[in-house]
Design a protein around this motif. Structure first.
Motif, PDB file in Angstrom:
ATOM      1  N   PRO A 217     -26.849 -85.362  -4.676  1.00  0.00           N
ATOM      2  CA  PRO A 217     -27.539 -84.772  -5.840  1.00  0.00           C
ATOM      3  C   PRO A 217     -29.046 -85.176  -6.088  1.00  0.00           C
ATOM      4  O   PRO A 217     -29.452 -85.783  -5.330  1.00  0.00           O
ATOM      5  CB  PRO A 217     -26.885 -85.539  -7.026  1.00  0.00           C
ATOM      6  CG  PRO A 217     -26.711 -87.023  -6.512  1.00  0.00           C
ATOM      7  CD  PRO A 217     -26.237 -86.607  -4.926  1.00  0.00           C
ATOM      8  N   PRO A 218     -29.696 -84.412  -6.559  1.00  0.00           N
ATOM      9  CA  PRO A 218     -31.079 -84.699  -6.643  1.00  0.00           C
ATOM     10  C   PRO A 218     -31.612 -85.975  -7.228  1.00  0.00           C
ATOM     11  O   PRO A 218     -30.515 -86.891  -7.874  1.00  0.00           O
ATOM     12  CB  PRO A 218     -31.661 -83.423  -7.554  1.00  0.00           C
ATOM     13  CG  PRO A 218     -30.419 -83.380  -8.443  1.00  0.00           C
ATOM     14  CD  PRO A 218     -29.449 -83.452  -7.643  1.00  0.00           C
ATOM     15  N   TYR A 219     -32.660 -86.489  -7.039  1.00  0.00           N
ATOM     16  CA  TYR A 219     -33.291 -87.757  -7.577  1.00  0.00           C
ATOM     17  C   TYR A 219     -33.409 -87.515  -9.142  1.00  0.00           C
ATOM     18  O   TYR A 219     -33.701 -86.143  -9.687  1.00  0.00           O
ATOM     19  CB  TYR A 219     -34.674 -88.027  -7.226  1.00  0.00           C
ATOM     20  CG  TYR A 219     -34.722 -88.972  -5.901  1.00  0.00           C
ATOM     21  CD1 TYR A 219     -34.254 -90.223  -5.525  1.00  0.00           C
ATOM     22  CD2 TYR A 219     -35.058 -88.004  -4.660  1.00  0.00           C
ATOM     23  CE1 TYR A 219     -34.444 -90.722  -4.480  1.00  0.00           C
ATOM     24  CE2 TYR A 219     -35.211 -88.892  -3.666  1.00  0.00           C
ATOM     25  CZ  TYR A 219     -34.862 -90.088  -3.374  1.00  0.00           C
ATOM     26  OH  TYR A 219     -34.903 -90.715  -2.209  1.00  0.00           O
ATOM     27  N   ALA A 220     -33.052 -88.555 -10.091  1.00  0.00           N
ATOM     28  CA  ALA A 220     -33.100 -88.317 -11.426  1.00  0.00           C
ATOM     29  C   ALA A 220     -34.755 -88.543 -11.701  1.00  0.00           C
ATOM     30  O   ALA A 220     -35.550 -89.168 -10.919  1.00  0.00           O
ATOM     31  CB  ALA A 220     -32.653 -89.583 -12.005  1.00  0.00           C
ATOM     32  N   PRO A 221     -35.365 -87.868 -12.735  1.00  0.00           N
ATOM     33  CA  PRO A 221     -36.563 -87.854 -13.292  1.00  0.00           C
ATOM     34  C   PRO A 221     -37.010 -89.687 -13.593  1.00  0.00           C
ATOM     35  O   PRO A 221     -36.173 -90.339 -14.056  1.00  0.00           O
ATOM     36  CB  PRO A 221     -36.601 -87.092 -14.522  1.00  0.00           C
ATOM     37  CG  PRO A 221     -35.321 -86.524 -14.394  1.00  0.00           C
ATOM     38  CD  PRO A 221     -34.364 -87.002 -13.801  1.00  0.00           C
ATOM     39  N   PRO A 222     -38.278 -89.979 -13.312  1.00  0.00           N
ATOM     40  CA  PRO A 222     -39.405 -89.140 -12.742  1.00  0.00           C
ATOM     41  C   PRO A 222     -39.359 -89.305 -11.378  1.00  0.00           C
ATOM     42  O   PRO A 222     -40.541 -88.731 -10.678  1.00  0.00           O
ATOM     43  CB  PRO A 222     -40.568 -90.084 -13.177  1.00  0.00           C
ATOM     44  CG  PRO A 222     -39.831 -91.253 -13.370  1.00  0.00           C
ATOM     45  CD  PRO A 222     -38.436 -91.251 -13.681  1.00  0.00           C
TER      46      PRO A 222
ATOM     47  N   GLY B  26     -24.032 -91.336   0.119  1.00  0.00           N
ATOM     48  CA  GLY B  26     -23.397 -91.344  -1.163  1.00  0.00           C
ATOM     49  C   GLY B  26     -22.035 -91.614  -0.773  1.00  0.00           C
ATOM     50  O   GLY B  26     -21.527 -92.504   0.051  1.00  0.00           O
ATOM     51  N   THR B  27     -21.185 -90.925  -1.611  1.00  0.00           N
ATOM     52  CA  THR B  27     -19.709 -90.746  -1.420  1.00  0.00           C
ATOM     53  C   THR B  27     -19.242 -90.736   0.121  1.00  0.00           C
ATOM     54  O   THR B  27     -18.352 -91.408   0.637  1.00  0.00           O
ATOM     55  CB  THR B  27     -19.102 -89.936  -2.367  1.00  0.00           C
ATOM     56  OG1 THR B  27     -19.502 -90.103  -3.679  1.00  0.00           O
ATOM     57  CG2 THR B  27     -17.591 -89.803  -2.245  1.00  0.00           C
ATOM     58  N   ASP B  28     -19.759 -89.935   0.821  1.00  0.00           N
ATOM     59  CA  ASP B  28     -19.222 -89.504   1.999  1.00  0.00           C
ATOM     60  C   ASP B  28     -19.451 -90.510   2.965  1.00  0.00           C
ATOM     61  O   ASP B  28     -18.957 -90.639   3.825  1.00  0.00           O
ATOM     62  CB  ASP B  28     -19.857 -88.175   2.353  1.00  0.00           C
ATOM     63  CG  ASP B  28     -19.145 -86.692   1.901  1.00  0.00           C
ATOM     64  OD1 ASP B  28     -18.117 -86.252   2.585  1.00  0.00           O
ATOM     65  OD2 ASP B  28     -19.199 -86.551   0.728  1.00  0.00           O
ATOM     66  N   GLY B  29     -20.804 -90.944   2.662  1.00  0.00           N
ATOM     67  CA  GLY B  29     -21.278 -91.864   3.767  1.00  0.00           C
ATOM     68  C   GLY B  29     -21.131 -93.578   3.309  1.00  0.00           C
ATOM     69  O   GLY B  29     -20.680 -94.471   4.484  1.00  0.00           O
TER      70      GLY B  29
ATOM     71  N   SER C 136     -28.089 -92.784  -0.947  1.00  0.00           N
ATOM     72  CA  SER C 136     -27.779 -91.502  -1.745  1.00  0.00           C
ATOM     73  C   SER C 136     -28.603 -90.477  -1.347  1.00  0.00           C
ATOM     74  O   SER C 136     -28.057 -89.348  -1.969  1.00  0.00           O
ATOM     75  CB  SER C 136     -27.596 -92.007  -3.144  1.00  0.00           C
ATOM     76  OG  SER C 136     -26.678 -93.093  -3.419  1.00  0.00           O
ATOM     77  N   ASN C 137     -29.769 -90.371  -1.058  1.00  0.00           N
ATOM     78  CA  ASN C 137     -30.580 -89.415  -1.152  1.00  0.00           C
ATOM     79  C   ASN C 137     -31.502 -89.476   0.245  1.00  0.00           C
ATOM     80  O   ASN C 137     -31.312 -90.650   1.152  1.00  0.00           O
ATOM     81  CB  ASN C 137     -32.012 -89.321  -2.406  1.00  0.00           C
ATOM     82  CG  ASN C 137     -30.850 -89.002  -3.484  1.00  0.00           C
ATOM     83  OD1 ASN C 137     -30.420 -89.691  -4.489  1.00  0.00           O
ATOM     84  ND2 ASN C 137     -31.073 -87.814  -3.766  1.00  0.00           N
ATOM     85  N   GLY C 138     -32.509 -88.392   0.118  1.00  0.00           N
ATOM     86  CA  GLY C 138     -33.223 -88.327   1.494  1.00  0.00           C
ATOM     87  C   GLY C 138     -32.864 -87.497   2.644  1.00  0.00           C
ATOM     88  O   GLY C 138     -31.415 -87.058   2.881  1.00  0.00           O
ATOM     89  N   SER C 139     -33.538 -87.188   3.430  1.00  0.00           N
ATOM     90  CA  SER C 139     -33.145 -86.568   4.808  1.00  0.00           C
ATOM     91  C   SER C 139     -33.964 -86.526   5.791  1.00  0.00           C
ATOM     92  O   SER C 139     -35.395 -86.531   5.428  1.00  0.00           O
ATOM     93  CB  SER C 139     -32.864 -84.940   4.664  1.00  0.00           C
ATOM     94  OG  SER C 139     -33.892 -84.160   4.682  1.00  0.00           O
ATOM     95  N   ALA C 140     -33.717 -86.500   7.077  1.00  0.00           N
ATOM     96  CA  ALA C 140     -34.743 -86.310   8.085  1.00  0.00           C
ATOM     97  C   ALA C 140     -35.570 -85.092   8.115  1.00  0.00           C
ATOM     98  O   ALA C 140     -36.621 -84.916   8.816  1.00  0.00           O
ATOM     99  CB  ALA C 140     -34.234 -86.597   9.407  1.00  0.00           C
TER     100      ALA C 140
ATOM    101  N   THR D 249     -19.960 -84.326  -6.114  1.00  0.00           N
ATOM    102  CA  THR D 249     -21.571 -84.623  -6.151  1.00  0.00           C
ATOM    103  C   THR D 249     -21.904 -84.844  -7.553  1.00  0.00           C
ATOM    104  O   THR D 249     -22.790 -85.842  -7.819  1.00  0.00           O
ATOM    105  CB  THR D 249     -22.363 -83.413  -5.620  1.00  0.00           C
ATOM    106  OG1 THR D 249     -21.712 -83.092  -4.408  1.00  0.00           O
ATOM    107  CG2 THR D 249     -23.710 -83.754  -5.676  1.00  0.00           C
ATOM    108  N   ALA D 250     -21.500 -84.123  -8.610  1.00  0.00           N
ATOM    109  CA  ALA D 250     -21.948 -84.601 -10.103  1.00  0.00           C
ATOM    110  C   ALA D 250     -21.184 -86.156 -10.439  1.00  0.00           C
ATOM    111  O   ALA D 250     -21.999 -86.747 -11.061  1.00  0.00           O
ATOM    112  CB  ALA D 250     -21.287 -83.299 -10.731  1.00  0.00           C
ATOM    113  N   ALA D 251     -20.294 -86.281  -9.795  1.00  0.00           N
ATOM    114  CA  ALA D 251     -19.351 -87.402 -10.336  1.00  0.00           C
ATOM    115  C   ALA D 251     -20.331 -88.695  -9.684  1.00  0.00           C
ATOM    116  O   ALA D 251     -20.595 -89.700 -10.257  1.00  0.00           O
ATOM    117  CB  ALA D 251     -18.188 -87.464  -9.810  1.00  0.00           C
TER     118      ALA D 251
END
Length: 484
Positions: A66-71, A143-146, A114-118, A256-258
């Motif tokens: 999922p995307p990062y939460a604001p801000p 996240g869930t998969d990892g 949970s986030n980021g990528s190369a 992903t939403a969960a």
């Protein structure tokens, strides 16, 4: 003339890259099979071989997230590429082809597991290749998969992916001009925390000669009972059994939403009664380990370890907590970390409650774990990044992740500007970047090693004032004896 579309041959097949300004990039090269279908939630399997020459001039898919939460979605730009073949890596090299045997640097990105990528533009390896290093950036499951504990699946699948990527480097990097005997793995935040666990993982032994850990060490994991508790909580939110088979049947957008909802649930009430030993860690997805394991003096890996002076300002200033926190709340927060607020107030006269709690949180989460790791491995090198960002009227300071643009010498990249600003000090970036390159090349970044029985020398990187200091803020460090 240099071939603008050179080819290198891996054990799976040949790949074609693209050369610009003397640096060749090979992007989206698979190091393991796509972790979907029958391979969902399994340990990584070898990548499928291919015939002919595979085009490697565009980034490959990224792990679902999922995307990062604001801000933070604005402060830390996110890059996502759809597709199942997400266990891939990106290589930048100044000399494609065997024979050069250049030092290799393997980057593990951060993002709270949970986030980021190369694939982020701020992680381009061209500056390292420019300076004689073969650079590899790794995409791994998140996240869930990892990292979610699922009965019927191996734990720490994201770490297993990283090991598979390092095995790919061992087996293939010579074809890209690299020396498999001179591999440095480096990472920031979750990437550094992962390295802290890889240091004591038998399957990772021998896969890297050096390691640089930025804002993360060995202390960041959850124990099995907490991991099981978090997995069950997510299963209940989905209305499915807590098993790998049941989770594999959940449509990916729903999963992903969960995952995002679970993080929001945690952020709204990080109660130890609900979240166990994850309550203080700031993350619901973390590696699983039985106990803290620090490597010993026979590690056989050179270490560069450090943190930023005001890490927690990233999590307190943009949200408004930094300026509004009360003394009562600061005392409660300090006590949760095992610290008395008055002890920090004594060494910081006039500091606000927010400043005191930020300093305590930074030490608990980042500086003290780095010190403990350095103490356990003689000859380690320690740094502190102290340059203060002008963002948020200067209050963002030397926050978490602000050093990355300096390490990569890419201050003008759009991914780094939100934290660094438009006019970061380029001389400092060249200095920091050169230290990382020197460490990868020789094992010596350019200052004396950290001696816990002596000076505890720490290189402080600051604008116009880089200097080796003996045990910065020693009195505050000593407060954590037998606490952290």
């Amino acid at each position: 003339m240099t071939d603008a579309s050179p080819e290198c041959t891996t054990r799976q097949g040949a790949v074609r890259g693209r050369t610009e300004r003397g640096v060749t990039a090979f992007l989206g090269v698979p190091y393991a099979a796509a972790p979907f279908g029958p391979r969902r939630f399994a340990a990584p399997a070898p990548a499928e071989p291919w015939s002919g020459v595979r085009d490697a001039t565009a980034y490959g898919p990224t792990a679902p997230k999922p995307p990062y939460a604001p801000p933070f979605d604005v402060l830390i730009p996110e890059t996502s590429v759809p597709g199942e073949e997400c266990l891939n890596l990106n290589v930048w090299t100044p000399e494609p082809g065997p024979g050069a045997r250049l030092p290799v640097m393997v980057w593990l990105h951060g993002g709270s597991f949970s986030n980021g990528s190369a694939n982020s533009s701020g992680y381009r390896g061209e500056t390292f290749a420019r300076d004689g290093v073969v650079f590899v950036g790794v995409n791994y499951r998140l996240g869930t998969d990892g990292f979610l504990h699922l009965p019927g699946a191996p734990d720490n699948r994201g770490l297993l992916d990283q090991i598979a990527a390092l095995e790919w480097v061992r087996d293939n990097i010579e074809a890209f001009g690299g020396d498999p005997d001179r591999v440095t793995v480096f990472g920031e935040s979750a990437g550094a925390m992962a390295i802290g666990l890889l240091l004591t993982e038998p399957r990772a032994r021998g896969l890297f000669r050096r390691a640089a850990l930025q804002s993360g060490a060995c202390h960041h994991f959850v124990r099995p009972d907490t991991a099981h508790r978090i997995g069950e909580r997510m299963a209940r939110s989905l209305g499915v059994a807590h098993s790998a088979e049941a989770f594999a049947a959940v449509p990916l957008p729903e999963l992903t939403a969960a995952q995002d909802a679970l993080r929001a649930d945690y952020a709204s009430r990080p109660d130890p009664a609900v979240w166990g030993d994850a309550a203080l860690n700031g993350m619901v997805f973390e590696p699983v380990a039985e106990r803290l394991a620090l490597p010993g003096p026979d590690l056989g890996v050179d270490l560069l370890i450090g943190s930023n002076r005001e890490e927690n300002r990233l999590f307190m200033v943009p949200t408004g907590r930094f300026a509004t926190i009360t003394e009562k709340r600061a005392r409660r927060g300090a006590a949760a970390y095992g610290m008395d607020l008055d002890r920090y107030a004594a060494s910081r006269p006039g500091a606000s409650p927010g400043e005191l709690l930020e300093a305590i949180g930074t030490d608990w989460f980042y500086r003290i774990p780095a010190a403990r790791l350095a103490e356990s491995v003689p000859g380690s090198y320690v740094y502190e990044f102290g340059w203060r960002s002008p963002r948020f009227d200067g209050e963002l300071g030397a926050c978490h992740a602000v050093e990355i643009g300096f390490v990569f010498d890419l201050l003008d990249d759009p991914d780094h500007v939100p934290l660094v600003g438009e006019e970061g000090p380029r001389d400092l970036a060249r200095t920091v970047h050169a230290a990382w390159v020197a460490f990868a090349s020789t094992g010596d970044p350019g200052w004396p090693a950290y001696d816990p029985a002596g000076e505890r020398t720490t290189m402080v990187f600051d604008d116009g004032a880089c200097r080796a200091e003996a045990d910065p803020r020693a009195a505050e460090r000593e407060l954590w004896h037998d606490v952290r």
